[in-house]
Scaffold this motif. Structure first.
Motif, mmCIF file in Angstrom:
data_model
loop_
_atom_site.group_PDB
_atom_site.id
_atom_site.type_symbol
_atom_site.label_atom_id
_atom_site.label_comp_id
_atom_site.label_asym_id
_atom_site.label_seq_id
_atom_site.Cartn_x
_atom_site.Cartn_y
_atom_site.Cartn_z
ATOM 1 N N PRO A 360 0.828 -1.211 0.000
ATOM 2 C CA PRO A 360 0.000 0.000 0.000
ATOM 3 C C PRO A 360 0.860 1.257 0.000
ATOM 4 O O PRO A 360 2.061 1.208 0.295
ATOM 5 N N ALA A 361 0.243 2.372 -0.336
ATOM 6 C CA ALA A 361 0.951 3.648 -0.286
ATOM 7 C C ALA A 361 1.290 3.994 1.158
ATOM 8 O O ALA A 361 0.604 3.547 2.085
ATOM 9 N N PRO A 362 2.342 4.763 1.390
ATOM 10 C CA PRO A 362 2.701 5.148 2.764
ATOM 11 C C PRO A 362 1.526 5.834 3.473
ATOM 12 O O PRO A 362 0.867 6.713 2.908
ATOM 13 N N HIS A 363 1.259 5.401 4.701
ATOM 14 C CA HIS A 363 0.197 5.959 5.547
ATOM 15 C C HIS A 363 -1.197 5.781 4.945
ATOM 16 O O HIS A 363 -2.140 6.492 5.316
ATOM 17 N N GLN A 364 -1.332 4.833 4.000
ATOM 18 C CA GLN A 364 -2.657 4.601 3.405
ATOM 19 C C GLN A 364 -3.613 3.979 4.416
ATOM 20 O O GLN A 364 -4.805 4.283 4.423
ATOM 21 N N PHE A 365 -3.071 3.107 5.301
ATOM 22 C CA PHE A 365 -3.904 2.422 6.293
ATOM 23 C C PHE A 365 -3.368 2.684 7.690
ATOM 24 O O PHE A 365 -2.197 3.026 7.877
ATOM 25 N N ASP A 366 -4.251 2.497 8.671
ATOM 26 C CA ASP A 366 -3.885 2.763 10.061
ATOM 27 C C ASP A 366 -2.905 1.747 10.613
ATOM 28 O O ASP A 366 -2.192 2.015 11.571
ATOM 29 N N THR A 367 -2.894 0.537 10.056
ATOM 30 C CA THR A 367 -2.113 -0.566 10.630
ATOM 31 C C THR A 367 -1.181 -1.193 9.607
ATOM 32 O O THR A 367 -1.574 -1.400 8.449
ATOM 33 N N PRO A 368 0.042 -1.505 9.986
ATOM 34 C CA PRO A 368 0.966 -2.201 9.082
ATOM 35 C C PRO A 368 0.489 -3.609 8.723
ATOM 36 O O PRO A 368 1.001 -4.203 7.777
ATOM 37 N N ALA A 369 -0.481 -4.166 9.501
ATOM 38 C CA ALA A 369 -0.985 -5.510 9.197
ATOM 39 C C ALA A 369 -1.651 -5.555 7.832
ATOM 40 O O ALA A 369 -1.685 -6.605 7.182
ATOM 41 N N ILE A 370 -2.194 -4.424 7.381
ATOM 42 C CA ILE A 370 -2.762 -4.356 6.020
ATOM 43 C C ILE A 370 -1.598 -4.036 5.096
ATOM 44 O O ILE A 370 -1.379 -2.903 4.674
ATOM 45 N N SER A 371 -0.819 -5.067 4.791
ATOM 46 C CA SER A 371 0.477 -4.905 4.131
ATOM 47 C C SER A 371 0.432 -5.178 2.640
ATOM 48 O O SER A 371 1.458 -5.077 1.964
ATOM 49 N N MET A 372 -0.741 -5.541 2.117
ATOM 50 C CA MET A 372 -0.881 -5.856 0.693
ATOM 51 C C MET A 372 -2.161 -5.226 0.169
ATOM 52 O O MET A 372 -3.133 -5.062 0.918
ATOM 53 N N VAL A 373 -2.146 -4.887 -1.099
ATOM 54 C CA VAL A 373 -3.348 -4.392 -1.767
ATOM 55 C C VAL A 373 -3.498 -5.173 -3.063
ATOM 56 O O VAL A 373 -2.532 -5.337 -3.821
ATOM 57 N N ILE A 374 -4.685 -5.667 -3.305
ATOM 58 C CA ILE A 374 -4.960 -6.421 -4.528
ATOM 59 C C ILE A 374 -6.290 -5.934 -5.082
ATOM 60 O O ILE A 374 -7.191 -5.573 -4.315
ATOM 61 N N SER A 375 -6.426 -5.896 -6.380
ATOM 62 C CA SER A 375 -7.637 -5.327 -6.979
ATOM 63 C C SER A 375 -8.051 -6.117 -8.211
ATOM 64 O O SER A 375 -7.343 -7.030 -8.661
ATOM 65 N N GLY A 376 -9.228 -5.748 -8.750
ATOM 66 C CA GLY A 376 -9.707 -6.372 -9.980
ATOM 67 C C GLY A 376 -10.151 -7.809 -9.777
ATOM 68 O O GLY A 376 -10.585 -8.209 -8.690
ATOM 69 N N LYS A 377 -10.007 -8.622 -10.816
ATOM 70 C CA LYS A 377 -10.433 -10.022 -10.753
ATOM 71 C C LYS A 377 -9.666 -10.831 -9.710
ATOM 72 O O LYS A 377 -10.260 -11.683 -9.029
ATOM 73 N N PRO A 378 -8.348 -10.611 -9.561
ATOM 74 C CA PRO A 378 -7.647 -11.347 -8.497
ATOM 75 C C PRO A 378 -8.231 -11.070 -7.109
ATOM 76 O O PRO A 378 -8.302 -11.965 -6.270
ATOM 77 N N ALA A 379 -8.674 -9.818 -6.860
ATOM 78 C CA ALA A 379 -9.277 -9.502 -5.565
ATOM 79 C C ALA A 379 -10.576 -10.264 -5.379
ATOM 80 O O ALA A 379 -10.865 -10.787 -4.288
ATOM 81 N N LYS A 380 -11.368 -10.350 -6.447
ATOM 82 C CA LYS A 380 -12.619 -11.121 -6.365
ATOM 83 C C LYS A 380 -12.335 -12.597 -6.120
ATOM 84 O O LYS A 380 -13.071 -13.280 -5.406
#
Length: 529
Positions: A360-380
């Motif tokens: 994720p982008a720096p400071h995008q989320f409150d917690t470092p545990a959300i350490s990955m972002v996935i989108s589109g069909k792979p997210a589904k």
């Protein structure tokens, strides 16, 4: 006071103790991502340049979450002593009272230490109930339906998760601290129902027999299995088996926790412990506690509660097949199939995150545990495989992990043995609740690989070491591990993978019941003549 002996009523009332655990899981998973919770327990202060509260950091949140299973570990161990002293039913009622006390403290929490103390007390209650409800039900159920009734414990957990989750979802639209205090206060209601519901139910006949209360034990069997007929052949058969088992156990062993680790008992102790340990190492409760983190990674936006709720509904619905067919399927096939499919979905999720995710982008989320972002069909695909993972756990390891340990042990140590096995469940629940946020933060998608390896290992451990216990009396199951004793000779030398689900006991039960019904009809006919 009049006692009710309908086994469905007994099971439905006692498994409310399982709902307490479910209430805790979803109240925590639904609340930790909300603004009122973060502002009330705002350890990290506000985000730089904003009025947005950051809440507890990952380590502290892991401690808050893990406080409940930590208390449950101790409660499960203590329950072995409570149940032998006061009875199965009374120990569950004690657990209900403790839950009410803990819920009051949690609801009134003003700071993190107070919240942790309340959750430890709640956990102590859950440990008692989760250990002794399966024992209570197993000692009252007919062998041919024992899996169904004990499995209702898991179904109650799933209902507790779903009900409290949607209570939290509705409360999330309330401003201020009431958004989380209301759900935490409402979770006292099932404990009140549990306490008063048990007052009109009988005590375990096997516990009564163990304490030389034979007349009371027979009265319970007449009420539950004999349908009020004191001359029931089914009651006579079961009383004879219980007496034989009690006499044999008194002549051959002392009762203590130490006995569980002696050579004649260590094998089934290890099986019971690992049944509960593996149920945690599947990663299912990770999916429950931290599901909001996972769905945030898939780009579900700020409103992750609704897709999370779908998962909880799947959990409820997919537990039903086990309640209907677990005794027909048997324990071994159920657990083997569950381990295989859970391993498959975990591997798919690991592969999807490994290939298609990005940090994720720096400071995008409150917690470092959300350490990955996935989108589109792979997210589904990640969401779909997460749902399929839950659908694989719900009818397999979910109910089987509560049913199986309660069947393994002889009467003299059953309360303590199941308490020890359940304490292992809570010890690993505690460790995983604390471990998962830093795991996602540090090894990201490899967290899924770790749990997939556990599922792979449990498949082979179950295949080679776990014997089939379905459709056997509790005395017959105990004899499977004995060199001598009631009925043991036919089980000597049979490896676990060659044991099978013998459904002939159903015919025996039906024949006994039908013969009694036939006698009743003949008596009524002759009376009319």
């Amino acid at each position: 006071m009049k006692k009710f002996g309908n086994i469905y009523l007994i099971a439905a009332t006692s498994v409310i103790g399982g709902a307490l655990f479910g209430f805790d899981i979803s109240s925590m998973s639904a609340i930790i991502s909300t603004a009122p919770y973060k502002c009330q327990f705002n350890q990290q202060g506000n985000k730089p340049g904003t009025n947005e509260c950051q809440g507890p950091d990952d380590v502290v949140q892991g401690g808050i979450t893990a406080a409940m299973p930590g208390g449950s570990w101790l409660g499960a161990l203590v329950s072995g002593i409570l149940t032998d002293m006061f009875g199965r039913k009374t120990s569950i009622q004690i657990g209900a009272i403790i839950w009410i006390i803990g819920s009051i403290i949690v609801c009134a929490s003003q700071n993190i230490p107070m919240l942790i103390v309340g959750r430890i007390i709640n956990g102590f209650s859950v440990g008692i109930c989760s250990a002794q409800v399966p024992v209570y039900i197993s000692e009252l159920s007919p062998p041919s339906k024992r899996g169904r009734f004990i499995g209702m414990q898991q179904w109650a957990i799933t209902w507790g998760i779903a009900i409290m989750f949607f209570v939290c979802y509705g409360s999330s639209f309330i401003d201020g601290a009431a958004a989380f205090r209301l759900p935490w206060g409402l979770q006292m209601i099932p404990a009140i129902l549990l306490f008063f519901g048990l007052t009109v139910l009988p005590e375990s006949p096997r516990w009564l027999a163990k304490h030389d209360r034979w007349e009371e034990a027979k009265e319970v069997l007449i009420l539950v299995h004999g349908k009020g007929d004191p001359d029931s052949q089914l009651v006579a058969k079961e009383m004879a088996e219980i007496k034989e088992a009690v006499d044999f156990e008194r002549a051959n062993a002392d009762v203590s926790y130490i006995e569980l680790f002696r050579p004649k008992m260590i094998n089934r102790t290890h099986i019971g412990l690992f049944t509960q340990i593996w149920s945690q190492l599947t990663g299912m409760n990770v999916m429950m506690y931290y599901i909001s983190y996972i769905f945030t990674m898939t780009g579900s936006g700020d409103d992750v509660l609704l897709p999370s709720g779908i998962q909880f509904i799947i959990n409820v619905v997919m537990t039903i097949p086990a309640l209907i067919w677990l005794d027909r399927w048997g324990r071994r096939p159920t657990m083997l199939i569950g381990a295989f499919f859970m391993c498959l979905w975990l591997c798919i999720n690991a592969g999807l995150f490994a290939v298609y995710s990005h940090p994720p982008a720096p400071h995008q989320f409150d917690t470092p545990a959300i350490s990955m972002v996935i989108s589109g069909k792979p997210a589904k695909a990640v969401i779909a495989s997460t749902y399929l993972f839950v659908a694989s756990y719900a009818p397999t390891w979910g109910p089987a992990s509560w049913t199986y340990p309660a069947e393994l042990y002889p009467l003299r140590v059953r309360g303590k043995a199941v308490a020890l096995a359940t304490s292992a469940n809570w010890a690993f629940n505690f460790a995983l609740a604390y471990f998962v946020p830093p795991s996602f933060a540090n090894i990201t998608w490899k967290t899924y690989i770790l749990f997939a390896v556990f599922c792979f290992a449990m498949f082979f451990h179950t295949f080679f070491m776990f014997p089939e216990t379905a459709n056997k009396t509790l005395e017959e199951v105990a004899a499977m591990f004995e060199d001598k004793g009631p009925g043991s000779i036919k089980y000597i030398g049979i490896p676990a993978w060659k044991t099978h689900n013998d459904r002939s006991i159903i015919k025996v039960e039906r024949n006994l019941v039908s013969s009694e019904e036939k006698i009743d009809i003949e008596h009524s006919t002759s009376a009319k003549i």
